[in-house]
Design a protein around this motif. Structure first.
Motif, mmCIF file in Angstrom:
data_model
loop_
_atom_site.group_PDB
_atom_site.id
_atom_site.type_symbol
_atom_site.label_atom_id
_atom_site.label_comp_id
_atom_site.label_asym_id
_atom_site.label_seq_id
_atom_site.Cartn_x
_atom_site.Cartn_y
_atom_site.Cartn_z
ATOM 1 N N THR A 138 41.068 -44.823 -18.094
ATOM 2 C CA THR A 138 41.638 -44.210 -16.893
ATOM 3 C C THR A 138 42.395 -42.932 -17.236
ATOM 4 N N SER A 139 42.145 -42.413 -18.403
ATOM 5 C CA SER A 139 42.715 -41.142 -18.865
ATOM 6 C C SER A 139 44.235 -41.128 -18.854
ATOM 7 N N LYS A 140 44.836 -42.246 -19.257
ATOM 8 C CA LYS A 140 46.284 -42.265 -19.452
ATOM 9 C C LYS A 140 46.600 -41.388 -20.657
ATOM 10 N N GLY A 141 47.857 -41.150 -20.879
ATOM 11 C CA GLY A 141 48.248 -40.311 -22.005
ATOM 12 C C GLY A 141 47.846 -40.913 -23.338
ATOM 13 N N GLU A 142 47.539 -40.023 -24.278
ATOM 14 C CA GLU A 142 47.124 -40.463 -25.613
ATOM 15 C C GLU A 142 48.211 -41.306 -26.270
ATOM 16 N N GLU A 143 49.454 -40.945 -26.037
ATOM 17 C CA GLU A 143 50.577 -41.679 -26.622
ATOM 18 C C GLU A 143 50.616 -43.125 -26.124
ATOM 19 N N GLU A 144 50.362 -43.315 -24.841
ATOM 20 C CA GLU A 144 50.363 -44.667 -24.269
ATOM 21 C C GLU A 144 49.235 -45.510 -24.869
ATOM 22 N N VAL A 145 48.057 -44.922 -25.007
ATOM 23 C CA VAL A 145 46.907 -45.634 -25.581
ATOM 24 C C VAL A 145 47.196 -46.012 -27.033
ATOM 25 N N LEU A 146 47.721 -45.049 -27.798
ATOM 26 C CA LEU A 146 48.062 -45.328 -29.205
ATOM 27 C C LEU A 146 49.095 -46.442 -29.298
#
Length: 178
Positions: A138-146
């Motif tokens: 869902t194209s959340k921020g890269e930081e959140e995914v990491l």
């Protein structure tokens, strides 16, 4: 051998929620119960791994190498957990299953509670991996995914250590007196 102790029935019921045929470590069904627990941990680990593999593949294709690298590390940790479960001593000709040692109610309580907690931990890892995949797609921020991927890896690492401590429970059974 006594039936499943009343104090651990909530844990048995919790495991039965995931594994309907689980009855605890009752006489004549010890190996079957052990196999059910181990198979569920491996199955759950594979589910978490599948979520992270999806992230890794798509991140690589999108040239998001940091996410792909972290997902690969988490997958390696899951592979290590699955290997530990495959090779754990309880699957061998261990005294707990061969009957050469006595089993006390406290041993059963510890083992059943321990199995419940391990399954709960690996289920949390699945949920975190699923959240990570959803956040990534869902194209959340890269930081959140990491952050989610690293939380999953941490949960798997904890689960692995906790599962490995099961050997201490099984090893604590006393030799029968003759």
């Amino acid at each position: 051998m006594p039936a499943v102790p009343i104090e651990v029935l909530p844990y048995v019921r919790g495991i039965q929620f995931v594994l309907s045929s689980y009855e605890g470590y009752t006489k004549g069904k010890r190996r079957e119960a052990d196999k059910l627990i181990r198979d569920e941990i491996k199955r759950a680990g594979t589910r978490a791994r599948n979520h992270l593999s999806n992230i890794q593949d798509i991140a690589f294709k999108r040239d998001k190498m940091e996410i792909a690298r972290i997902a690969k590390l988490a997958n390696s940790e899951i592979d290590s957990l699955i290997e530990d479960v495959d090779k754990s001593v309880s699957g061998m000709n261990h005294a707990f299953f061969s009957g050469s040692r006595s089993v006390k109610v406290s041993d059963l309580k510890s083992l059943i509670k321990h199995d419940h907690d391990v399954i709960e931990m690996v289920t949390k890892a699945i949920n975190i991996a699923n959240s990570a995949e959803h956040a990534f797609n869902t194209s959340k921020g890269e930081e959140e995914v990491l952050n989610l991927i690293q939380q999953c890896q941490q949960m798997v690492t904890s689960c692995q250590g906790f599962f490995n401590s099961r050997n201490k429970i099984l090893g604590g059974l006393r030799q029968k007196t003759k």
